[in-house]
Write a protein that holds these residues in place. Structure first.
Motif, short mmCIF file in Angstrom:
data_model
loop_
_atom_site.label_atom_id
_atom_site.label_comp_id
_atom_site.label_asym_id
_atom_site.label_seq_id
_atom_site.Cartn_x
_atom_site.Cartn_y
_atom_site.Cartn_z
N GLY A 67 0.82 -1.20 0.00
CA GLY A 67 0.00 0.00 0.00
C GLY A 67 0.86 1.25 0.00
N LEU A 68 0.21 2.40 -0.20
CA LEU A 68 0.95 3.66 -0.23
C LEU A 68 1.65 3.95 1.09
CD1 LEU A 68 -1.48 5.98 -2.25
CD2 LEU A 68 0.77 5.15 -2.96
N SER A 69 1.10 3.45 2.19
CA SER A 69 1.74 3.69 3.49
C SER A 69 3.09 2.99 3.60
CB SER A 69 0.82 3.22 4.62
OG SER A 69 0.59 1.82 4.54
N GLU A 70 3.32 1.98 2.76
CA GLU A 70 4.59 1.25 2.76
C GLU A 70 5.56 1.78 1.71
OE1 GLU A 70 3.60 -3.26 3.52
OE2 GLU A 70 1.99 -2.36 2.32
N CYS A 71 5.13 2.74 0.93
CA CYS A 71 5.95 3.25 -0.17
C CYS A 71 7.15 4.03 0.38
CB CYS A 71 5.11 4.16 -1.06
SG CYS A 71 5.93 4.69 -2.56
N GLU A 72 8.34 3.76 -0.15
CA GLU A 72 9.55 4.44 0.28
C GLU A 72 10.00 5.51 -0.70
OE1 GLU A 72 11.55 0.88 2.96
OE2 GLU A 72 11.76 0.81 0.77
N ASP A 73 9.20 5.77 -1.73
CA ASP A 73 9.37 6.95 -2.57
C ASP A 73 8.50 8.07 -2.01
OD1 ASP A 73 10.96 5.44 -4.20
OD2 ASP A 73 9.71 5.62 -5.99
N ALA A 74 8.95 9.30 -2.16
CA ALA A 74 8.19 10.45 -1.66
C ALA A 74 8.21 11.56 -2.69
CB ALA A 74 8.76 10.95 -0.34
N ILE A 75 7.09 12.27 -2.77
CA ILE A 75 6.94 13.40 -3.70
C ILE A 75 6.69 14.66 -2.89
CG2 ILE A 75 5.35 14.43 -5.37
CD1 ILE A 75 4.99 11.65 -6.58
N GLY A 76 7.46 15.71 -3.18
CA GLY A 76 7.25 17.01 -2.57
C GLY A 76 6.81 18.01 -3.61
N LEU A 77 5.71 18.72 -3.34
CA LEU A 77 5.16 19.73 -4.26
C LEU A 77 4.90 21.02 -3.51
CD1 LEU A 77 2.39 17.54 -5.97
CD2 LEU A 77 4.62 18.05 -6.94
N ASN A 78 5.36 22.12 -4.05
CA ASN A 78 5.04 23.43 -3.48
C ASN A 78 4.77 24.38 -4.64
OD1 ASN A 78 4.92 25.97 -2.28
ND2 ASN A 78 6.38 25.40 -0.68
N ALA A 79 3.48 24.55 -4.98
CA ALA A 79 3.11 25.40 -6.11
C ALA A 79 3.33 26.87 -5.81
CB ALA A 79 1.65 25.15 -6.48
N ALA A 80 3.39 27.24 -4.53
CA ALA A 80 3.58 28.65 -4.17
C ALA A 80 4.94 29.16 -4.60
CB ALA A 80 3.38 28.83 -2.67
N ASN A 81 5.96 28.33 -4.49
CA ASN A 81 7.30 28.77 -4.91
C ASN A 81 7.86 27.94 -6.05
OD1 ASN A 81 8.01 26.39 -3.66
ND2 ASN A 81 9.22 27.32 -2.03
N ASN A 82 6.97 27.14 -6.70
CA ASN A 82 7.35 26.34 -7.88
C ASN A 82 8.57 25.47 -7.61
OD1 ASN A 82 5.24 27.33 -9.40
ND2 ASN A 82 6.45 28.97 -10.33
N ARG A 83 8.48 24.73 -6.50
CA ARG A 83 9.53 23.77 -6.14
C ARG A 83 8.94 22.36 -6.09
NH1 ARG A 83 14.52 24.53 -2.40
NH2 ARG A 83 15.53 26.22 -3.48
N PHE A 84 9.70 21.41 -6.64
CA PHE A 84 9.20 20.05 -6.76
C PHE A 84 10.36 19.08 -6.54
CE2 PHE A 84 7.34 23.06 -9.72
CZ PHE A 84 6.03 23.10 -9.26
N ALA A 85 10.09 17.97 -5.87
CA ALA A 85 11.17 17.05 -5.53
C ALA A 85 10.66 15.62 -5.42
CB ALA A 85 11.84 17.45 -4.21
N ILE A 86 11.55 14.69 -5.72
CA ILE A 86 11.32 13.26 -5.48
C ILE A 86 12.50 12.72 -4.69
CG2 ILE A 86 11.38 10.98 -6.58
CD1 ILE A 86 9.58 12.06 -8.76
N ALA A 87 12.22 11.96 -3.66
CA ALA A 87 13.25 11.24 -2.91
C ALA A 87 12.86 9.76 -2.88
CB ALA A 87 13.40 11.79 -1.51
N ASP A 88 13.87 8.91 -3.03
CA ASP A 88 13.65 7.47 -3.12
C ASP A 88 14.48 6.79 -2.04
OD1 ASP A 88 13.56 4.80 -3.78
OD2 ASP A 88 14.35 5.02 -5.80
#
Length: 255
Positions: free
Chosen positions: A25-46
């Motif tokens: 399930g998603l709770s076990e996922c070790e990938d993470a997505i970061g989104l911040n539309a206010a300052n147009n910053r985006f990230a993925i960590a694995d």
């Protein structure tokens, strides 16, 4: 299971896709997505599966990086990484762990990371990115790939990438391998961030000339019908075309 989301900012259209390993399930996922539309910053960590508290480390990196205003130089990134690593490892103090988990905790946690910021300068849209490990960013224009970082071929993916470490003793090695880059965007340009398994799959499509399959993936990412995207990756897993790992994707389109 997937977690779709579309975010519109004044000049960007952003879509995300997160899919855990088969049977999880998603709770076990070790990938993470970061989104911040206010300052147009985006990230993925694995997060590295074999590392201690890897999912938490990945979320700390992805969620934290998009909320700050700097960390686009190597020195800033390494200083921030050191602070985050110290905070994570301090959070383990007092935990009662079995001996094998204690050994993993002493080694620290590890994750690949890619982050991008999109801004305007003199009426020109510009992106600045930093990447460490085997999470990747691709810049596309008119269906052509202009840039790939930090890994540029599917053959370069390995089981032992240099990753962002929570343990200070391992962080200097990471600092030497981080990649910083920048570029300009035109209307219709697309930046795509990938965690490692889907990045390797995408680069393989590029190298083998499977343009139709690559563009089909892009068309599915551009719709709200996430069932079709889920079905695509399930078929690719079954056929052995993509590793059965957590999958994370962010697409950023310049409007």
């Amino acid at each position: 299971m997937i977690s779709p989301k579309t975010i519109a900012s004044p000049k960007l259209l952003v879509r995300q896709f997160l899919m855990p390993k088969s049977g999880q399930g998603l709770s076990e996922c070790e990938d993470a997505i970061g989104l911040n539309a206010a300052n147009n910053r985006f990230a993925i960590a694995d997060g590295a599966t074999e590392a201690f508290d890897a999912g938490n480390w990945a979320r700390r990196l992805a969620y934290g990086w998009v909320e700050i205003d700097s960390c686009l130089s190597l020195d800033e990134f390494c200083g921030w990484l050191s602070d985050e690593g110290r905070s994570l490892q301090n959070s383990w103090s007092g935990l009662k762990l079995p001996w094998y988990s204690e050994e993993k905790a002493r080694a620290g946690s590890f994750a690949a990371f890619v982050g991008v910021e999109v801004g305007a300068q003199e009426n020109i849209s510009r992106w600045r990115a930093i990447a460490l490990g085997d999470s990747c960013m691709v810049h596309c224009r008119n269906e052509l790939v202009l840039k790939i970082l930090p890994i540029t071929s599917s053959a370069a993916f390995s089981s032992t990438p240099i990753l962002a470490a929570s343990n200070p003793s391992a962080q200097q090695l990471a600092a030497d391998r981080a990649v910083v880059d920048s570029g300009t965007m035109q209307r219709g340009d697309v930046l795509i961030l990938f965690s490692d398994a889907v990045a390797a799959w995408y680069l393989k499509l590029l190298e083998t000339g499977h343009t139709e399959r690559r563009l089909h993936f892009g068309s599915l990412l551009n719709t709200e019908n996430t069932d079709d995207l889920l079905c695509l990756f399930e078929k690719e897993r079954f056929a052995g075309q993509i590793r059965d790992d957590d999958l994370a994707v962010i697409q950023i389109e310049a409007c």
